[in-house]
Structure formats: C-alpha cells, structure tokens
Design a protein around this motif. Structure first.
Motif, short mmCIF file in Angstrom:
data_model
loop_
_atom_site.label_atom_id
_atom_site.label_comp_id
_atom_site.label_asym_id
_atom_site.label_seq_id
_atom_site.Cartn_x
_atom_site.Cartn_y
_atom_site.Cartn_z
N ILE A 150 0.84 -1.33 -0.14
CA ILE A 150 0.09 -0.05 0.20
C ILE A 150 0.60 1.29 -0.06
CG2 ILE A 150 -1.58 1.47 1.37
CD1 ILE A 150 -2.95 -1.18 2.55
N LEU A 153 -3.54 4.45 -0.96
CA LEU A 153 -4.36 5.43 -0.11
C LEU A 153 -4.16 7.09 -0.55
CD1 LEU A 153 -3.65 3.98 3.38
CD2 LEU A 153 -5.67 3.39 1.79
N TYR A 206 -0.41 2.58 8.45
CA TYR A 206 -1.53 2.28 7.39
C TYR A 206 -0.88 1.70 5.85
CZ TYR A 206 -4.13 5.06 10.87
OH TYR A 206 -4.73 5.64 11.94
N PRO A 249 -14.08 16.13 6.50
CA PRO A 249 -12.93 15.46 6.29
C PRO A 249 -12.27 15.11 7.29
CG PRO A 249 -12.53 17.81 5.55
CD PRO A 249 -14.00 17.59 6.15
N THR A 301 -8.77 13.10 7.39
CA THR A 301 -7.82 12.18 6.61
C THR A 301 -7.67 10.88 7.74
OG1 THR A 301 -7.34 14.09 5.71
CG2 THR A 301 -5.73 12.13 5.30
N ARG A 302 -6.96 11.12 8.54
CA ARG A 302 -6.62 10.03 9.51
C ARG A 302 -7.51 8.72 9.64
NH1 ARG A 302 -2.99 10.18 13.68
NH2 ARG A 302 -2.88 12.50 13.53
N ARG A 356 -10.13 8.17 7.89
CA ARG A 356 -10.41 7.62 6.61
C ARG A 356 -9.49 6.75 6.11
NH1 ARG A 356 -9.23 8.99 1.36
NH2 ARG A 356 -8.44 11.25 1.91
N LEU A 357 -7.85 7.32 6.05
CA LEU A 357 -6.91 6.45 5.78
C LEU A 357 -7.06 4.97 6.35
CD1 LEU A 357 -4.15 8.76 5.05
CD2 LEU A 357 -5.75 8.00 3.51
N SER A 358 -7.11 5.10 7.65
CA SER A 358 -7.23 4.06 8.52
C SER A 358 -7.98 2.98 8.09
CB SER A 358 -7.30 4.46 10.07
OG SER A 358 -7.33 3.28 10.89
N GLU A 410 -9.65 2.77 5.08
CA GLU A 410 -9.46 2.34 3.88
C GLU A 410 -7.96 1.37 3.52
OE1 GLU A 410 -11.06 6.65 1.57
OE2 GLU A 410 -9.03 6.00 1.26
N SER A 411 -7.12 1.65 4.51
CA SER A 411 -6.12 0.66 4.81
C SER A 411 -6.64 -0.43 5.25
CB SER A 411 -4.87 1.28 5.71
OG SER A 411 -3.76 0.37 5.73
N THR A 423 -14.03 6.58 -2.43
CA THR A 423 -13.87 7.73 -1.68
C THR A 423 -14.46 9.02 -1.88
OG1 THR A 423 -11.63 6.97 -1.15
CG2 THR A 423 -11.89 9.21 -0.53
N GLU A 482 -14.26 12.64 0.29
CA GLU A 482 -13.55 13.22 1.46
C GLU A 482 -14.43 14.61 1.93
OE1 GLU A 482 -9.28 13.78 3.45
OE2 GLU A 482 -9.23 14.48 1.32
N LEU A 518 -18.71 8.14 -8.32
CA LEU A 518 -18.91 7.05 -7.22
C LEU A 518 -19.54 5.96 -8.53
CD1 LEU A 518 -19.71 7.81 -3.69
CD2 LEU A 518 -17.34 7.64 -4.90
#
Lengths: 343, 343, 343
Positions: free
Chosen positions: A136, A164, A191, B144, B146-147, B149-151, B153-154, B165, B167, C150
């Motif tokens: 990733i 990401l 991540y 938003p 980000t943290r 969301r990225l977590s 998505e990861s 996604t 945001e 989307l």
C-alpha cells in the motif's frame, strides 16, 4: 517529486551501451548530446529540470534582486557535454528513500533507468504486473499536484499495488490542528508500506524520512534544492563543464541536441504582469526553431506548457515532452519496485 | 468513527486470558489496570475516549457554563477498576452496523479484539489478505478526517477489498443541492457493500443505518454521544465504580496503570485564547511524569497530540499512542470482516 | 456523464424480447409505454433526461427570456410513443468514445442494455468480475459530481479494474496554470487506459476525444446538448411524434406509463427566490398522484430529489428512481467493458 520529475527528463548523456531492444522510449535522451539549450526562467525558486549525468548538467534560475537586471538575464544557454559512461548493469544498490537529486550519482541513475526500461515492457496481467501486490502506497500531499499524484498512483497500480490518497492534507488533516509532521508520519506509516509526500516546506521530506520506518519518496517540498542561476554557473565552472550563454535562440537551437524549454511561471511574478508578459514571449519554440534544429535533436519540457512551445511543434517527431511525461511513469514504477522489493 | 477510534484505545481491562502469542500488541492495554488517570478536557463536546470493559470506565467532559468555574474543573481523575472477565471465545454474535459505543458489551468487545488479534497476523498475499476481495467500501465523509479515512481504507485494502472515496461530501455531493441523507444512502448503497460515514450532525449515522440495506459504520457524527463530566460521574456512581478526582498529576500518575492524555481542543474555546492557553499548559506528560509512573504503566493518547505529551516521552516503551493508532487499524479490519463476511 | 445518466433512465421502449430472467431490473422501463409525463423545468440548461429509443422522446427546457412568460410554460407534457423494435442481439458495434446521446441509435442502445443485463449477474469473485483486471480508469472531474464519479468508479472496480481519481481538477491541476485540455489529456492518457471526464465547458469531451488515443467517456461537459423547450417541440414534430402539453398533472398521470419527474434547479434562478419557490411547488408527485396512476406505470427521477416527489411515494413499487440509479451502474459497467475489451 521534483527530483523525480526531473530525472525522467535528465538522461541527457551519451556513450551508454543501451541494448537495442530498449532504445524505443529513451533513444531521444540517450542520443549523443553535445549541446543543450534551455530557456532561463527569470525568477527564483524555479525547479531544477535536469540532472548531472555526464558532468554537463545545468540549472538555470535567478534570484530577482533587480527587475530590470533580471530582464537582461532572460537568455538562452548552451553548454557542451562530456562523453563518459561508467555504469555497469551488474551493480546493485540499496535505495531507502528518494529525497533529493543529489543522492543519485550517475551509476545509480543508470541503474534506475535500466529498471525503468523493464517497466515499459510490463504487460497487463503478467506476473510482473503483480510484483507490488499487497503493498500500500500513501500519497500524502500537503499541496495538490494532480499530475504528479496520478503518475505515482498509476505506477503503483500498474505493479499491482494499492493506494491511499490525500490530496489536501494541509487543510484536511490533523496538521490543521497543529500536529507535527513527524507525528503524522508515524501514524500514516502504520497504514501503508511507502509514503509519497508533497509538502510546502523545504526540508519536510528529509524530516519525514528521518522519522519513518518505511520508505519516503519526495514529490516536492517547497522551494528546496533550487539553486540560483549564479549557483549553477559556479557549479558548472567548478566541475570543469564548458558552458556559454546566449540570447540567440535560433543560433543555439541549430547546434543543440536538446532544446529544453520551460514555462515562465506567472505565479512567481506577483502583480508585475507587465514583466511576465514581456518575459513569456521572449523565447518561443515554434516551427521556425524546429526548422533550424538538427534532425536527431529533441524538444523537451517538464509540462505544463503554455505557449512557450507552439502546438504546431507537437506533431514533429522531435517533440519529446509527452513521451517524457510517460517515461516519468516508468521511472516511478522503477523507484517503487526498488524501494519496496529491491532488485 | 468516534466509538471505534475509542475502542482501539479502550482495552483497559484485566483478567482476560490472552493467549501468549497475541500479547505483543495488546499487552499494555491488557495488563492489570487498577487505576487510570486522564486529563480532563475542560469543555463540552469532547469525544469519549474509552469504553466500559470492566465497569471501570470514565468519560470526562464538562459543559462550560461559567468559564471561571470551568477552570477549576480542569483536573486529573483516577479511578479504581474491578477485575472481571466474562468473554468466552466460542461465542458468536451478529454485527449489522457499528453506530455507537453503547451497542457493545464487554463480551462483544472481547470478541472483536480476538478477531483483531488475528488481523495482526495477516501476511501480504496470504489467503487471509483476500477475504474481502470483491467487496467495495464507500467512505462517505461529510467532513474530512484524513486520519480516520486512511485507517479504514487501509484496513479494507489489507483484506483485499476496494474503496470508493468522498472526502468532502458535504460540499461536493448532492447534499449541497438539498438531497436528504436517506436519499444519498439509498444511492450509494447501490454502488458499494458497506458505507463508512462521517457526518456533521448528531444522529446521522443512526438515520443512515435505518435506511441502508448494507452495513453502516459510524466514523463520527457531530457532537453525538458526548456525555458531560457530570453525566460521567453519575454514570460511574450508578455502576458502583469507585472513582476520585485529583489536581495532582504526579501523585495520580504514580498510582495509575494507564495515563490517558488528550488534547485540549483549541477549536472549542472560540475567541477565549487566554483560557485555552491557561488550560493547555496545566497537565503535561513529560519525562518527570514518566519518572514517577510504574514500570508496567502506559501513556495513551487518541492523537493528534500537540505538546500535552512532550516528544521526549515518545522513545519510552511506555509511550503507547502510536501503537494505539496501529491497533485501531486491526480493530477496523476486524469490524469490516465481521460486518461483511461474519465469523 | 449526462447522456449516460440519462441512458439508464431511458429504456422507455417496448417490443424488445427481454429474456424473463433479466426482466427483474428493467421491467418497469421495458413495459409498454404509450404516454409519458414529465415536469418541465422552467429554465434553460436543464439536462436532457431521456433519449430517443422509439422516436418518442422529449426534452423539455425553456430559455427564460421573460420571467412572466416562463411561468406560463411550467406545465406537464404527455406524448404518445410508437411501438417499434429493430435490435438484433447478434449485431456488434465498435464503441470508441461516449460523448453524446446522439451517437447512439436505438440498436446500439439496445445492445448496450443487453450487455448491462449481463452485468447485473456478475457475482463477486467470478471470472466476469475480473474482465477489466489490469485496466486503469482516470476520473478527470473538472467540477465535482460525487454521485456520478462514485457510480463510474464502482462500475470499474466491480469488473476488477483500477481507478485514478481527481475530483477537483479545475482548481488543483495544471489547468489552473493555463494548460490546455488537450495537453492534460495527452499526459493523463499516459497514466490510464480510459478517461471519464466531467468538464465545465461545452464541447470539452469532444475536444478530449479528438486528442486522446484512449477512450473518453463524457460525464458531463457544461451546458452542452441541452436543447430548449422549443427545440424539443420542433424536434418531436419533425419526427412525426404526437405530443401534447398539459397543466393538469393528475389527468396526465392517470394516462401515462411513465411519470418522469425532475428537480426544479434552484441554482438556475439566481436571486429570484420568489420565482423558484413558485415553480417548485407547482407539480408534486405524491400519494394522490400515485392513486390515479396506472398499476404498471412508474415514477422516475434522475436524482437528487428534493420534495418534488414526497417520501411517501418511495415505498410504492411504482417508485423506480432508486432502481434507476442502480441500473445506471450496470450501464456504466457495460460501457466500460465495451470500450476497453469489446464484445
């Protein structure tokens, strides 16, 4: 990534034993380059656009102390290049992060190009297209740069990796609440397996790399690493490179192997639109310039381009700028592979 | 997801029979916790940061009616925890949506942690890394983060799933044209298999879950579920939990198993910068605090952190906050698995 | 993509031999439609919402020259449709780009619907779910349209493809520096295999398609292709389609097979909120309208919907608008397949 975008445009060397089969994409840049011509952006903080491969590189930027003086510096440079090749394909190297152009010597660059050549041949759904499966990449962009981001993301996906994305980390993320870059990196590295980062502050990438336990690729960090025009002249002189300046584009274009044009960056002129207008029209690469250029020479440009290269040039086989952008993709694929799974 | 971010930080219990092999990541949080100390954010709407696992949980927030009064409430709390464990690994449960912390009892949380422990061991390109292959998660973020969301998505990508996604759904989507949340959910559920949603309005996640035929994960919906400091005291008292308040951080830190520090949220103080400045410096976890803490105790923090924990603490093995963020990833992987494919 | 969003809503034809098994999703739209009723948006630049399948299509928009005059034109239209079917499943066609509705005749549309029907049956992790594996779609959106984006991204991922996303290309990309669309396309086509593009300028998609060597899908380019109400009347008349206008929704609804409602677009009214308020309440599809509608008739809407269809209608089986959105996904899957790997 400033240095990376540049790298893909910097194979301005000669004497490399390039296997015939891989000359397809790189041949323009691999051909013997004795002279190179590049429009000088008149203002400071212009990105370096090529690198020292054969001790013949140049950077042309100028700190604008005096606007009138600056105008006089808008000129065309040509310089001679040495012929030398020291890269041996058998050599390996360890790549931990990609932070700045200076970390690469000629051998490493040639090695990266060698891997990049292989990337051109990666077919859809071949085993090679899956070498980064399960990995990733996080694109942590504190200021947007869609072109650069898409290129990295395409590179990652073409090798089977996942992405990401944050395009506006500055506004959206915890940075807005005052979190340090180091803390953000420590979180995001949990991540992802690699971080491609663009930041507005000089030195941010180096700081991130010092913190992170995973590879960092610098996709640009502010005005860092942008030597002035005088710095470049001193550098070239210190390296023993012969160079000259000229204000006669036609003359120089007729001698050069590479005409490397750049955009005059309006955003650097502030409210002095008059100076911008004066500067931008000074050197235009058009059909007339093509007519005097040598048959093997190429026109390069880091893009985006406004009208400093006219669209009539696009269809000429010597117009290399779109191939150049595509080659940036292969370079990025190569770097991702080298950073994540090695040779 | 507020409650999720919290869950990963809330394994403040004891007596659980944790297999040796999985103690690596959770051991700090699994160790016997008799006392816990947490900086009280002086203002309302602070998120809950831990959950009731052993009937010893606390939430510390305060509705600021009187600024001067509020100042006096900025204090350090310690409380005793019971020792009890009722989770049996063999038990299964059905998870339809993840909306709020209250929906989880201790058994369900322990079950989720059990799955999360398995997630730590998921290797790249192993069969386990593909259990969500073919599933699509939509991250529908109306504001938003980000943290977070990225977590998520990861987590999805590490299990082979795909991600759609948004945001900034609030500004960009049909919401700006006046579409109801219900209509948006009905559309997006046609495109995805699970929706991770962050919304600016309290109760939005519950509303979405009532509409959707696919699972909804609440990644935060406004100031919902944030009891005041007095609510917490009442709650703890009603549960028979012994607790006490203190303004002496050093004293409490020396007794606690967990020092749970939080950021003083400047955004809650409006223009009273003076009060913010006074509050933020009151309790700082630094080397001196570490010196009095027990050897097995840990410092936790939901991040982002400003200077309420000094960077000198980071290198101490008792600094658990970055591991805590990483553990949030495993919890999210576990929840996605449980919601999409079950046990 | 305007025309695409419309296409999914435009299967208002009859006589097609639809296999029983695939009637599930399309049956509403496949049923014999003799009359159709649609609220006329009073202002210009309203998107076309259905297409000519049986030479019975209508577009209803009006250039607002005179506000008072405009008010009078807010009315309900009904029109008869012919019964004709010429599609033969065995026919193949070559699809290079998807730019505008006019490029599709009835046969091609039917062929696309045929492929779309197959897409409804694509199961997770089946071989069909991987037919676009290795392909990369770039969503180059110069203005955000989360729903459309989307839907395309879901379509691509459901067929195993990858996605590069830009939601705000106008502000973020090189376009802000003055790069031409053609140059951007030439760069992005190096990173991807197909470009789904939304642009704010009429004709942008056609321009992009002329430049690109990869397929372009138009996901909307400004106010292009939006004939006025008078244009439509002329068009229908020239095609020999019988049509009539009415201001009596109840009467028309009782005769129609399809009531196609649209949103009155507040953003087109500027500061004339009074006119907007007057217009929006004029024709509401509610329980009373449902009561007079035929049993087989359907209510369609391109979404987002405000209160021009009341929520009490949602639970009626004749409410087709959410199915309609889902069907748009299958149409997009079909188009991506046809453009990238053919039949």
């Amino acid at each position: 990534m400033v240095s990376l975008a540049s790298m893909s445009t910097s194979t301005l060397h000669k004497g490399v034993n390039v296997p015939k089969i891989s000359r397809k994409c790189y041949s323009e840049f691999m051909s013997c380059s004795n002279l190179i011509c590049k429009q000088s952006s008149v203002l400071s903080k212009v990105k370096p656009v090529s690198y020292d491969l054969s001790k013949s590189q140049f950077f042309l930027t100028k700190n604008p102390v005096d606007w009138e003086q600056t105008q006089k510096n808008l000129q065309c440079h040509s310089l001679s290049t040495e012929r030398r090749c020291s890269f041996s394909i058998g050599e390996k190297f360890q790549l931990d992060d990609v932070i700045e152009g200076q970390q690469f010597d000629r051998d490493i660059l040639n090695a990266i190009f060698e891997v990049a050549r292989g990337m051109e041949k990666v077919e859809k759904n071949s085993p090679e297209s899956q070498i980064l499966k399960g990995y990733i990449m996080a694109t942590l962009f504190y200021e947007p740069s869609t072109r650069t981001r898409l290129s990295f993301e395409s590179a990652m996906k073409r090798l089977g990796g996942e992405v990401l994305t944050t395009e506006n980390a500055r506004e959206f993320s915890s940075a807005a609440k005052g979190e340090t870059l180091e803390d953000t990196i420590r979180t995001v590295e949990g991540y992802s397996d690699i971080i491609v980062m663009r930041h507005f502050e000089s030195g941010a990438a180096r700081k991130a790399a010092a913190t992170a336990s995973i590879p960092i690729i610098n996709a640009g960090d502010g005005p860092g690493e942008h030597p002035t025009q005088d710095d470049i002249k001193d550098y070239l002189t210190s390296k023993g490179v012969k160079w000259s300046e000229s204000t006669n584009l036609m003359e120089v274009a007729s001698e050069c192997d590479v005409v490397y044009q750049t955009r005059i960056q309006r955003e650097r002129f502030g409210e002095r639109v008059d100076l911008y207008e004066e500067a931008r029209g000074k050197y235009i690469v058009d059909r007339k310039v093509l007519d005097v250029m040598q048959k093997h020479a190429v026109v390069m440009h880091p893009l985006p381009r406004l009208d400093e290269i006219t669209v009539e040039v696009d269809s000429d086989p010597r117009a290399a700028y779109f191939r150049q952008a595509k080659n940036g993709l292969y370079i990025r694929m190569a770097l991702l592979k080298l950073l994540l799974v090695g040779w």
